[in-house]
Design a protein around this motif. Structure first.
Motif, mmCIF file in Angstrom:
data_model
loop_
_atom_site.group_PDB
_atom_site.id
_atom_site.type_symbol
_atom_site.label_atom_id
_atom_site.label_comp_id
_atom_site.label_asym_id
_atom_site.label_seq_id
_atom_site.Cartn_x
_atom_site.Cartn_y
_atom_site.Cartn_z
ATOM 1 N N ALA A 53 0.833 -1.215 0.000
ATOM 2 C CA ALA A 53 0.000 0.000 0.000
ATOM 3 C C ALA A 53 0.866 1.264 0.000
ATOM 4 O O ALA A 53 0.540 2.253 -0.674
ATOM 5 C CB ALA A 53 -0.937 -0.011 1.201
ATOM 6 N N GLN A 54 1.966 1.260 0.753
ATOM 7 C CA GLN A 54 2.850 2.433 0.744
ATOM 8 C C GLN A 54 3.514 2.609 -0.621
ATOM 9 O O GLN A 54 3.689 3.733 -1.094
ATOM 10 C CB GLN A 54 3.927 2.297 1.816
ATOM 11 N N GLU A 55 3.881 1.495 -1.228
ATOM 12 C CA GLU A 55 4.493 1.597 -2.566
ATOM 13 C C GLU A 55 3.488 2.144 -3.574
ATOM 14 O O GLU A 55 3.834 2.944 -4.446
ATOM 15 C CB GLU A 55 5.022 0.229 -3.016
ATOM 16 N N ILE A 56 2.234 1.711 -3.438
ATOM 17 C CA ILE A 56 1.190 2.217 -4.349
ATOM 18 C C ILE A 56 1.019 3.722 -4.128
ATOM 19 O O ILE A 56 0.909 4.500 -5.084
ATOM 20 C CB ILE A 56 -0.146 1.470 -4.123
ATOM 21 N N ARG A 57 0.998 4.125 -2.854
ATOM 22 C CA ARG A 57 0.852 5.563 -2.525
ATOM 23 C C ARG A 57 1.941 6.383 -3.240
ATOM 24 O O ARG A 57 1.682 7.469 -3.779
ATOM 25 C CB ARG A 57 0.929 5.734 -0.995
ATOM 26 N N ALA A 58 3.164 5.846 -3.210
ATOM 27 C CA ALA A 58 4.274 6.575 -3.818
ATOM 28 C C ALA A 58 4.159 6.633 -5.342
ATOM 29 O O ALA A 58 4.651 7.566 -5.975
ATOM 30 C CB ALA A 58 5.593 5.920 -3.409
ATOM 31 N N LEU A 59 3.471 5.657 -5.929
ATOM 32 C CA LEU A 59 3.383 5.597 -7.399
ATOM 33 C C LEU A 59 2.275 6.460 -7.979
ATOM 34 O O LEU A 59 2.395 6.986 -9.084
ATOM 35 C CB LEU A 59 3.095 4.152 -7.835
ATOM 36 N N LEU A 60 1.162 6.572 -7.230
ATOM 37 C CA LEU A 60 -0.027 7.204 -7.819
ATOM 38 C C LEU A 60 -0.108 8.692 -7.478
ATOM 39 O O LEU A 60 0.423 9.148 -6.467
ATOM 40 C CB LEU A 60 -1.296 6.493 -7.334
ATOM 41 N N LEU B 101 -0.942 4.639 6.660
ATOM 42 C CA LEU B 101 -0.344 3.654 5.745
ATOM 43 C C LEU B 101 0.949 3.053 6.295
ATOM 44 O O LEU B 101 1.395 2.004 5.833
ATOM 45 C CB LEU B 101 -0.104 4.281 4.368
ATOM 46 N N GLN B 102 1.527 3.723 7.305
ATOM 47 C CA GLN B 102 2.704 3.111 7.961
ATOM 48 C C GLN B 102 2.348 1.774 8.602
ATOM 49 O O GLN B 102 3.205 0.919 8.794
ATOM 50 C CB GLN B 102 3.215 4.020 9.075
ATOM 51 N N VAL B 103 1.079 1.617 8.962
ATOM 52 C CA VAL B 103 0.619 0.390 9.619
ATOM 53 C C VAL B 103 0.207 -0.674 8.588
ATOM 54 O O VAL B 103 -0.075 -1.817 8.938
ATOM 55 C CB VAL B 103 -0.556 0.706 10.586
ATOM 56 N N ALA B 104 0.192 -0.278 7.308
ATOM 57 C CA ALA B 104 -0.312 -1.205 6.278
ATOM 58 C C ALA B 104 0.482 -2.510 6.229
ATOM 59 O O ALA B 104 -0.079 -3.579 5.970
ATOM 60 C CB ALA B 104 -0.307 -0.524 4.915
ATOM 61 N N SER B 105 1.796 -2.429 6.515
ATOM 62 C CA SER B 105 2.573 -3.685 6.447
ATOM 63 C C SER B 105 2.100 -4.677 7.515
ATOM 64 O O SER B 105 2.114 -5.889 7.292
ATOM 65 C CB SER B 105 4.077 -3.418 6.564
ATOM 66 N N GLU B 106 1.650 -4.139 8.672
ATOM 67 C CA GLU B 106 1.123 -5.035 9.716
ATOM 68 C C GLU B 106 -0.170 -5.688 9.227
ATOM 69 O O GLU B 106 -0.407 -6.868 9.436
ATOM 70 C CB GLU B 106 0.831 -4.269 11.018
ATOM 71 N N VAL B 107 -1.001 -4.879 8.569
ATOM 72 C CA VAL B 107 -2.278 -5.411 8.059
ATOM 73 C C VAL B 107 -2.002 -6.448 6.966
ATOM 74 O O VAL B 107 -2.613 -7.525 6.940
ATOM 75 C CB VAL B 107 -3.159 -4.261 7.514
ATOM 76 N N ALA C 108 -6.100 0.509 6.845
ATOM 77 C CA ALA C 108 -4.990 1.448 7.072
ATOM 78 C C ALA C 108 -5.011 2.479 5.957
ATOM 79 O O ALA C 108 -5.094 2.134 4.773
ATOM 80 C CB ALA C 108 -3.656 0.706 7.067
ATOM 81 N N CYS C 109 -4.978 3.752 6.331
ATOM 82 C CA CYS C 109 -4.948 4.833 5.337
ATOM 83 C C CYS C 109 -4.575 6.124 6.057
ATOM 84 O O CYS C 109 -4.618 6.184 7.290
ATOM 85 C CB CYS C 109 -6.288 4.973 4.617
ATOM 86 N N VAL D 276 -5.468 6.285 -1.093
ATOM 87 C CA VAL D 276 -5.023 4.878 -1.032
ATOM 88 C C VAL D 276 -5.298 4.301 0.355
ATOM 89 O O VAL D 276 -5.018 4.938 1.373
ATOM 90 C CB VAL D 276 -3.515 4.759 -1.361
ATOM 91 N N ALA D 277 -5.840 3.091 0.368
ATOM 92 C CA ALA D 277 -6.073 2.375 1.630
ATOM 93 C C ALA D 277 -5.695 0.915 1.458
ATOM 94 O O ALA D 277 -5.713 0.383 0.342
ATOM 95 C CB ALA D 277 -7.550 2.476 2.030
ATOM 96 N N ALA D 278 -5.346 0.276 2.572
ATOM 97 C CA ALA D 278 -5.173 -1.188 2.590
ATOM 98 C C ALA D 278 -6.367 -1.761 3.351
ATOM 99 O O ALA D 278 -6.702 -1.275 4.437
ATOM 100 C CB ALA D 278 -3.874 -1.555 3.287
ATOM 101 N N ALA D 279 -7.017 -2.762 2.780
ATOM 102 C CA ALA D 279 -8.185 -3.378 3.439
ATOM 103 C C ALA D 279 -8.488 -4.732 2.792
ATOM 104 O O ALA D 279 -7.976 -5.019 1.700
ATOM 105 C CB ALA D 279 -9.415 -2.471 3.327
ATOM 106 N N PHE D 280 -9.274 -5.520 3.460
ATOM 107 C CA PHE D 280 -9.790 -6.828 2.999
ATOM 108 C C PHE D 280 -8.776 -7.974 3.093
ATOM 109 O O PHE D 280 -9.088 -9.087 2.700
ATOM 110 C CB PHE D 280 -10.330 -6.768 1.552
ATOM 111 N N GLN D 281 -7.564 -7.712 3.624
ATOM 112 C CA GLN D 281 -6.544 -8.762 3.666
ATOM 113 C C GLN D 281 -6.989 -10.001 4.442
ATOM 114 O O GLN D 281 -6.504 -11.103 4.196
ATOM 115 C CB GLN D 281 -5.247 -8.219 4.313
#
Ligand SMILES: NC(=O)c1ccc[n+]([C@@H]2O[C@H](COP(=O)([O-])OP(=O)(O)OC[C@H]3O[C@@H](n4cnc5c(N)ncnc54)[C@H](OP(=O)(O)O)[C@@H]3O)[C@@H](O)[C@H]2O)c1
Length: 231
Positions: free
Chosen positions: A124-131, A190-196, A162-163, A137-142
């Motif tokens: 999710a953080q990588e996507i944030r940096a690209l778009l 999004l810093q927490v996205a890796s935990e999710v 996470a967003c 951008v959010a991370a969800a449904f994992q």
């Protein structure tokens, strides 16, 4: 009503989400690298769900991934972890902007009959940096098992989101709540996205080591005053 599209929607999670999203979105696009494969996936879903035939025929369409990127108000990436970033890079110019992007990618590695989460920055953080910044951008449904979504009309589980912004959480929560009994829970930036993204490893290890099928998370807690969480 909005248009929602699933990148890599021909897989298990994309199919599982699609049969719920048609209840709330006027158009649900199943995306694929091959439009023909996406159209076939739609036909298979129609054959599996005769009771939903009218709604699915009206709202579910198979398209290629670039059409998902260009035509969706909300994009959900249901792509394998290792393919997500390359796919977004290839589609980068197709995103029209002013969209919500939800990444469902879970970070998984299998080693010695166990699942481990991959180290490094979250997808999710990588996507944030690209778009572009106009895309939220959010991370969800994992942690929502696709087979439960596909076979049930409701799924009683929590979805960790996470967003970086409250408005992104609210927009993502609407998508989560469009699936009956799923509850969105905000877990942080999004810093927490890796935990999710790593939580899926817990569920897969729980499943294989305890002979359980399709485990999911449900947080037990007492609400505090002013709790934003609806159960
Ligand atoms: N399955 C679950 O229960 C579940 C639950 C929560 C989260 N997740 C996460 O959600 C994501 C999707 O899961 P899934 O089980 O639906 O995955 P999947 O079935 O393995 O893959 C989804 C789709 O991704 C596309 N794809 C595969 N390899 C690709 C590549 N190299 N480049 C571009 N596209 C590729 C394929 O679509 P086309 O061939 O049509 O392009 C495929 O149908 C994963 O990150 C997973 O960890 C899964």
């Amino acid at each position: 009503m909005q248009v929602i599209g699933l990148l890599g929607g021909t897989g298990d999670l994309g199919r599982g989400l699609s049969v719920h999203l048609v209840n709330s979105y006027e158009k649900v696009m199943i995306g694929s690298r091959s439009k023909g494969k996406a159209v076939s996936a739609v036909q298979e879903i129609l054959a599996d769900k005769p009771d939903m035939k009218d709604l699915l025929s009206k709202r579910l369409v198979g398209v290629d991934n670039s059409e998902v990127a260009s035509s969706s108000d909300i994009v959900v990436a249901t792509l394998p972890f290792e393919a997500t970033i390359d796919t977004i890079k290839q589609l980068k110019e197709s995103f029209r902007g002013n969209q919500l992007f939800i990444s469902a990618a879970a970070s998984l590695e299998k080693k010695d009959h166990e699942f481990l989460s991959a180290k490094g920055p979250s997808v999710a953080q990588e996507i944030r940096a690209l778009l572009t910044d106009s895309i939220e951008v959010a991370a969800a449904f994992q942690t929502v098992p696709a087979p439960l979504l596909y076979k049930n009309s409701s799924v009683d589980a929590d979805v960790f989101v996470a967003c970086d912004k409250k408005s992104t959480f609210e927009a993502c929560s609407e998508v989560v709540r469009s699936i009956r009994n799923l509850r969105p829970l905000y877990v942080g930036s999004l810093q927490v996205a890796s935990e999710v993204e790593g939580l899926t490893t817990i569920l897969l290890n729980v499943a294989i080591k305890n002979h359980l099928r399709n485990p999911a998370f449900k947080i037990i807690a007492e609400p505090t005053a002013g709790s934003p969480v609806k159960s």
